[in-house]
Design a protein around this motif. Structure first.
Motif, mmCIF file in Angstrom:
data_model
loop_
_atom_site.group_PDB
_atom_site.id
_atom_site.type_symbol
_atom_site.label_atom_id
_atom_site.label_comp_id
_atom_site.label_asym_id
_atom_site.label_seq_id
_atom_site.Cartn_x
_atom_site.Cartn_y
_atom_site.Cartn_z
ATOM 1 N N LEU A 387 43.584 11.936 7.150
ATOM 2 C CA LEU A 387 43.261 12.242 8.378
ATOM 3 C C LEU A 387 43.738 13.438 9.291
ATOM 4 N N THR A 388 43.069 14.269 9.609
ATOM 5 C CA THR A 388 43.731 15.521 10.524
ATOM 6 C C THR A 388 43.368 15.335 11.862
ATOM 7 N N LEU A 389 44.283 15.154 12.696
ATOM 8 C CA LEU A 389 43.898 14.891 14.256
ATOM 9 C C LEU A 389 44.111 16.162 14.730
ATOM 10 N N PRO A 390 43.313 16.701 15.912
ATOM 11 C CA PRO A 390 43.328 17.853 16.366
ATOM 12 C C PRO A 390 44.696 17.847 17.359
ATOM 13 N N LYS A 391 45.339 19.083 17.637
ATOM 14 C CA LYS A 391 46.464 19.275 18.547
ATOM 15 C C LYS A 391 46.042 19.157 19.792
#
Length: 628
Positions: A387-391
């Motif tokens: 899972l890659t969460l937006p900055k």
């Protein structure tokens, strides 16, 4: 009263600024994510005196060579029509390379001296695919190649003299050989034969003897040769025979008996093993949990990596090339939010010299972290993913892009991914699932995906999205699904079976019909046809299943906007069928964005076409995942 108003307006202003700051991150230009690296594919010459690399020039990829000290550089290739697709050092002063052709043309094999002279085409055959058996230093100017020029369905083995251009047939493929292997001295000594379901390892002591079968396994059991032992009596191989996980083993060449297990991991497959011809021994094995890891078999190599980790802390390290003496190396680095760099490294000096950043147009601090996740499916299977969460955004109630991987017998891996970072920069959480059928987690997990392309594999993706929602990470009203190849099929399948779950979906080269997917298998994949029937299904006996899960038959179930990208020369996905699929969607008033490129195949190679696709994807997601 006036003071109250002033404080009220100040409060509103600060609130708006705070919301704006939290919800908005500066958009990095698309070109920055998908531009070609300035330099890549670095190699060291066998004698360690030179470095070679690929570099773009006038929208084509060319080979360059420079001295180890970097003081002198020469461009070896300059074809304005075709790029270099692969290359290697044949000797200290000569390079062999493959030029990529148009989608309806096959690659050609060429040679050139490192001073740019004596440039020549070695294999001028049209419509013949080339597979390199020898991919390293040549012996007596001889290289082994496999060609399907006699019969498009099989590859015969040849010996090619790279000076005279003489091509000699070594062995005619009887029709069942799927891979050839050479020993360290360039002799054809081993092969894999397949009847479509069972695979047989073949071996011979020398080239003047016949191949003999060593062992036979069902294709679910893999024996992948890594190297011959120093005395050629044994081979080192990755094997899952009589075990669930791939392990590094030593096999007797003549009997196939397993002498010993060199290394195995209880949780995941061993994915690679390196053998040093210079040392005459195995040096380390690699395996992948949520990140790539190494188990060392040689103390000197372990010591070298320890030194590299001190010089390059907090980054992943891969040795991508070495000279014959294994004193000079090319080192590649990367992380999840850094595409990485290439370095020269010399053991004696314990010194690094940076050669090139992979993508200097991106700032590491602007990229997002890729985190490992896991969840239980509806039938209690443990599935892993990322899972890659937006900055710059809250970590809850986010718009999400679900990205099923292609293959499907591959896997998502931790590391830098241009698509993931592009989507995260646009404010989306990116969800990647290693659903059942993915490779790397053992035989049982892989075979659990057989004949489940439209079943439990897709359920795993759905269950993963359900987990995201239950964790309050995903906004249930703003979820999209996007993938390429099998991932594109998964995206379209998700729109059909989960019409309430996804706001929109995008497919790049995703097939729409399992019947034609198997019918249109390229001729050189025919030896694997029975295997496809066992893993995907048989179009005759499983016709009802094929019809139920093929998106082309269910356009009436799609209720949300769709983006489809297709190459007209795609050998795996029938363009006419995609055209018809799009027409049917439009008849049913489904909003469709269709990108068709006449000169492209399964994936877009032309950078302008790739950029156009991502710009359309950006607009498509912006429009459909905006808050309402």
């Amino acid at each position: 009263m006036q003071v109250f108003r002033n404080y009220f307006f100040l409060f509103v202003l600060l609130t708006l600024v705070s919301c704006s700051f939290e919800g908005t991150v500066e958009r990095i230009p698309i070109e920055n994510f998908f531009s070609a690296p300035i330099k890549t594919s670095f190699l060291v010459s066998p004698d360690g005196k030179f470095i070679s690399y690929l570099k773009p020039d006038n929208n084509r990829i060319h080979i360059y060579v420079e001295t180890w000290d970097g003081k002198n550089t020469i461009q070896l290739t300059c074809d304005s029509n075709r790029s270099i697709s692969n290359y290697f050092w044949a000797s200290n002063n000569e390079i062999l390379y493959l030029k990529s052709g148009a989608e309806d043309k096959d690659a050609g094999l060429f040679a050139v001296k490192i001073d740019g002279t004596n440039k020549r085409e070695l294999l001028p055959f049209n419509y013949a695919k080339i597979r390199l058996i020898t991919t390293g230093r040549t012996f007596d100017d001889q290289v082994l190649v496999a060609l399907n020029r006699r019969d498009s369905t099989v590859f015969d083995a040849y010996r090619l003299n790279i000076q005279s251009g003489k091509l000699s047939l070594l062995l005619e493929n009887p029709g069942n050989i799927t891979k050839w292997y050479s020993d360290p001295s360039g002799k054809l000594r081993m092969a894999i034969a397949s009847d479509g379901v069972n695979e047989t390892l073949l071996y011979r002591d020398s080239e003047n003897k016949k191949f003999s079968p060593v062992l036979t396994n069902n294709f679910k059991t893999s024996i992948l040769p890594v190297a011959f032992s120093a005395n050629n009596s044994c081979i080192y191989a990755l094997s899952n025979k009589n075990r669930d996980k791939m392990a590094l083993v030593e096999l007797d060449c003549k009997t196939g008996k397993e002498h010993r297990t060199i290394y195995s991991n209880p949780d995941v497959d061993v994915s690679e093993a390196t053998y040093s011809v210079n040392k005459g021994k195995l040096t380390y094995v690699g395996y992948e949990t949520w990140k790539k890891e190494r188990h060392y078999l040689d103390e000197s190599v372990k010591s070298m990596f320890n030194e590299l980790e001190k010089l390059l802390p907090n980054t992943e390290i891969k040795v991508s090339s070495a000279d014959s003496a294994e004193k000079k190396f090319i080192v590649r680095t990367y992380t999840d939010h850094n595409p990485g760099s290439f370095y020269q490294y010399t053991i004696k000096e314990n010194k690094l010299v940076k050669l090139s950043d992979v993508n200097p147009s991106l700032r590491v601090e602007d990229m997002a972290e890729m985190k490992p996740i896991s969840f239980r499916t509806r039938d209690s299977l443990l599935v892993n993913g990322y899972l890659t969460l937006p900055k710059g955004r809250t970590k809850k109630n986010l718009p999400v892009v679900v990205m099923p991987h292609g293959g499907p017998d591959s896997r998502n891996s931790w590391g830098y991914n241009s698509e993931v970072q592009f989507l995260a920069n646009r404010g989306y959480a990116v969800f990647q699932v290693n659903f059942r059928g993915s490779k790397g987690y053992g035989k049982k997990f892989w075979t659990a995906g057989f004949k489940e392309w439209g079943g439990k594999m897709q359920d795993d993706i759905t269950d993963g999205v359900g987990w995201l929602i239950s964790e309050n990470i995903a906004d249930p009203s703003r979820i999209a699904i996007y993938g390429s190849s099998f991932g594109g099929f998964s995206a379209l399948h998700g729109l059909i079976t989960q019409p309430e779950l996804y706001r929109c979906g995008a497919s790049h080269s995703g097939f729409t019909n399992l019947f034609t997917y198997l019918k249109d298998i390229p001729p050189y994949f025919r030896p694997y046809q029975q295997m496809f029937y066992e893993t995907v299904g048989n179009p005759e006996t499983d016709a009802d299943y094929f019809r139920e899960v093929s998106p082309v038959f269910h356009t009436d179930r799609i209720k949300v906007p769709v983006l489809i990208a297709q190459g007209a020369k795609d050998p795996r996905v029938n363009m006419n069928e995609t055209n018809q699929f799009v027409k049917e969607l439009k008849k049913k008033n489904v909003p469709v964005t269709y990108i068709l490129k006449e000169d492209e195949g399964h994936f877009f190679r032309n950078i302008d076409n790739r950029l156009e696709f991502y710009k359309e994807l950006e607009l498509f997601l912006d429009k459909n995942l905006s808050r309402k």
